[in-house]
Design a protein around this motif. Sequence first.
Motif, PDB file in Angstrom:
ATOM      1  N   ILE A  76      -2.437  -4.744  -1.879  1.00 34.36           N
ATOM      2  CA  ILE A  76      -3.165  -3.933  -2.455  1.00 34.36           C
ATOM      3  C   ILE A  76      -4.017  -4.319  -3.685  1.00 34.36           C
ATOM      4  O   ILE A  76      -3.611  -5.096  -4.379  1.00 34.36           O
ATOM      5  CB  ILE A  76      -2.029  -2.869  -3.185  1.00 34.36           C
ATOM      6  N   LYS A  80       0.251  10.988   5.465  1.00 30.44           N
ATOM      7  CA  LYS A  80       0.922  10.887   4.446  1.00 30.44           C
ATOM      8  C   LYS A  80       2.068  11.814   4.237  1.00 30.44           C
ATOM      9  O   LYS A  80       1.731  13.135   4.072  1.00 30.44           O
ATOM     10  CB  LYS A  80       0.271  10.445   2.958  1.00 30.44           C
ATOM     11  N   ARG A 124       3.510  14.404  -5.259  1.00 29.45           N
ATOM     12  CA  ARG A 124       2.132  13.812  -5.548  1.00 29.45           C
ATOM     13  C   ARG A 124       1.402  14.047  -4.350  1.00 29.45           C
ATOM     14  O   ARG A 124       1.334  15.173  -3.935  1.00 29.45           O
ATOM     15  CB  ARG A 124       2.317  12.601  -6.022  1.00 29.45           C
ATOM     16  N   TRP A 164       3.179   7.157   6.518  1.00 31.07           N
ATOM     17  CA  TRP A 164       3.640   6.655   5.536  1.00 31.07           C
ATOM     18  C   TRP A 164       3.795   7.398   4.361  1.00 31.07           C
ATOM     19  O   TRP A 164       3.685   8.814   4.358  1.00 31.07           O
ATOM     20  CB  TRP A 164       2.376   5.614   4.994  1.00 31.07           C
ATOM     21  N   HIS A 215       5.518   6.980  -0.041  1.00 27.07           N
ATOM     22  CA  HIS A 215       5.667   6.191  -1.207  1.00 27.07           C
ATOM     23  C   HIS A 215       6.800   6.282  -1.830  1.00 27.07           C
ATOM     24  O   HIS A 215       7.342   7.505  -2.069  1.00 27.07           O
ATOM     25  CB  HIS A 215       4.417   6.281  -2.207  1.00 27.07           C
ATOM     26  N   SER A 260       5.889  -3.161  -4.040  1.00 26.65           N
ATOM     27  CA  SER A 260       6.517  -4.337  -4.455  1.00 26.65           C
ATOM     28  C   SER A 260       7.921  -4.195  -4.387  1.00 26.65           C
ATOM     29  O   SER A 260       8.636  -4.916  -4.294  1.00 26.65           O
ATOM     30  CB  SER A 260       5.990  -4.925  -5.748  1.00 26.65           C
ATOM     31  N   ILE A 315       1.670  -5.456  -7.507  1.00 22.27           N
ATOM     32  CA  ILE A 315       1.752  -6.278  -8.892  1.00 22.27           C
ATOM     33  C   ILE A 315       2.468  -7.557  -8.523  1.00 22.27           C
ATOM     34  O   ILE A 315       2.254  -8.622  -9.143  1.00 22.27           O
ATOM     35  CB  ILE A 315       2.824  -5.116  -9.816  1.00 22.27           C
ATOM     36  N   TYR A 342       1.347  -3.054 -15.256  1.00 18.82           N
ATOM     37  CA  TYR A 342       0.184  -2.610 -14.470  1.00 18.82           C
ATOM     38  C   TYR A 342      -1.104  -2.095 -15.334  1.00 18.82           C
ATOM     39  O   TYR A 342      -2.032  -2.217 -15.038  1.00 18.82           O
ATOM     40  CB  TYR A 342       0.643  -1.273 -13.679  1.00 18.82           C
TER      41      TYR A 342
HETATM   42  C1  LIG Z   1      -0.465   1.003  -6.194  1.00 17.42           C
HETATM   43  C2  LIG Z   1       0.182   1.302  -4.800  1.00 17.42           C
HETATM   44  C3  LIG Z   1       1.042   0.302  -4.188  1.00 17.42           C
HETATM   45  C4  LIG Z   1       1.398  -1.029  -4.932  1.00 17.42           C
HETATM   46  O1  LIG Z   1       2.351  -0.762  -5.858  1.00 17.42           O
HETATM   47  P1  LIG Z   1       2.995  -2.098  -6.528  1.00 17.42           P
HETATM   48  O2  LIG Z   1       4.134  -1.363  -7.237  1.00 17.42           O
HETATM   49  O3  LIG Z   1       1.963  -2.693  -7.455  1.00 17.42           O
HETATM   50  O4  LIG Z   1       3.523  -2.845  -5.480  1.00 17.42           O
HETATM   51  C5  LIG Z   1       1.443   0.769  -2.836  1.00 17.42           C
HETATM   52  N1  LIG Z   1       1.384   1.786  -2.281  1.00 17.42           N
HETATM   53  C6  LIG Z   1       0.614   2.814  -2.887  1.00 17.42           C
HETATM   54  C7  LIG Z   1       0.589   3.949  -2.197  1.00 17.42           C
HETATM   55  C8  LIG Z   1       0.021   2.591  -4.301  1.00 17.42           C
HETATM   56  O5  LIG Z   1      -0.506   3.648  -4.758  1.00 17.42           O
END
Ligand SMILES: *Cc1c(COP(=O)(O)O)cnc(C)c1O
Length: 379
Positions: A36, A135, A142, A172, A174, A213, A231, A363
């Motif tokens: 990223i 997504k 979100r 995908w 998150h 991460s 990160i 971050y």
């Molecule tokens: C920012 C982000 C990441 C990376 O997140 P880290 O915690 O920095 O590894 C991965 N996926 C999405 C959707 C993000 O917004």
Amino acid sequence: MNSSGLYPSRALISKSAFLHNLGALDAATASGMMPIVKANGYGHGRDIVTDWLLDAGVQWLGVAQIAEAQTLADRLEREGRLGEANILCWIYAPGSPFAQAIKSGIHISLGAPWAIAEVAAAAREAGVPAKVHIKVDTAMARGGFSMNQLADAVAQIAPLQAEGVFEVVGLWSHLARADEPECPLTAHQVELFEAARQITAPLHPQVLHLAASSGMLWHENTHYDLVRPGIALYGVSPNPEYRTALQMGLRAVMQLEADLIVVRDVPAGTGVSYGHTYVTEQPEHFAVVPIGYADGVLRSGSNRVKVWINGELCPSRGRICMDQFVVSAPGAHEGDLAVLFGDEAEGYLTANDWAAACGTVGYEVFTALGPRVHRIAVP
Ligand SMILES: *Cc1c(COP(=O)(O)O)cnc(C)c1O
């Protein structure tokens, strides 16, 4: 022109540390990687790190905003490298220039009913299929379709895929609490993601991805086809209270430093900086560090952060100003090097140490850094 000499502060961006982290993360997963590079590569300089990633053979790049994706794609196209990696973006508003992005081959996340219609119209206009990643929101509340919207979305997307308007590349989501290794929410999100996989099966998404991460580091069952580290790649732990970067063998990529511009001896009773929030109780030797909150040195770190000067950690005195701040630095001279943060193994504080002092996360410490901080790639 010696451009680095123009700037009193700089961020050194270490190629060897970055490639070390990339290799360490790659070795920790059987999945592919989508590094990223949003927000100017977490403040490190997106051009610098994307070139290293492409040279290392990485095949996916993730950014947040469609504008970031477009400027990245345009640069890579000018340099004849656009075909080397797929670029995914997921933040955009209605009316965004989707047709241009589709023509550039940018992969677009689809996570709202309005986006299906707009991206489909843009793909027709562009005359090429839009590469989309569906997504699903599994716990962030979100971006992304909620689980109960997903079947409807699939019903809308299927005919568009059959028509060649969409190429469904990915599915995908998150993770919300993967940085808390014991938290049961991650397993619950995996279950929801599995349910989403069933619902979207008719679209045959080619790649599934869930982990950033912390998912990548601490939840092996979240890796799927691609992991999306940010990160960690920059050598900072997503949760230093659980594991520090040093403990995980990751190296800080950025060293933020400045050259001292003024030193002075002051007597007891001296008030420092705006508001005199610090008054010396005894004589001190002050040094002025020429970087401030306009550069992203968070003002909340006033009287709390420390900087490394000649092997000593020197505390902030008084308020951090827009362009400079004062530290107590016995023995320091004008021109001496002040390192704000860098690699723990070299004796420096880390971005996470700064974050802790400022009441935020690593971050934000990185992404707050402004354009006056010259980013210099070093071996
Ligand atoms: C920012 C982000 C990441 C990376 O997140 P880290 O915690 O920095 O590894 C991965 N996926 C999405 C959707 C993000 O917004």
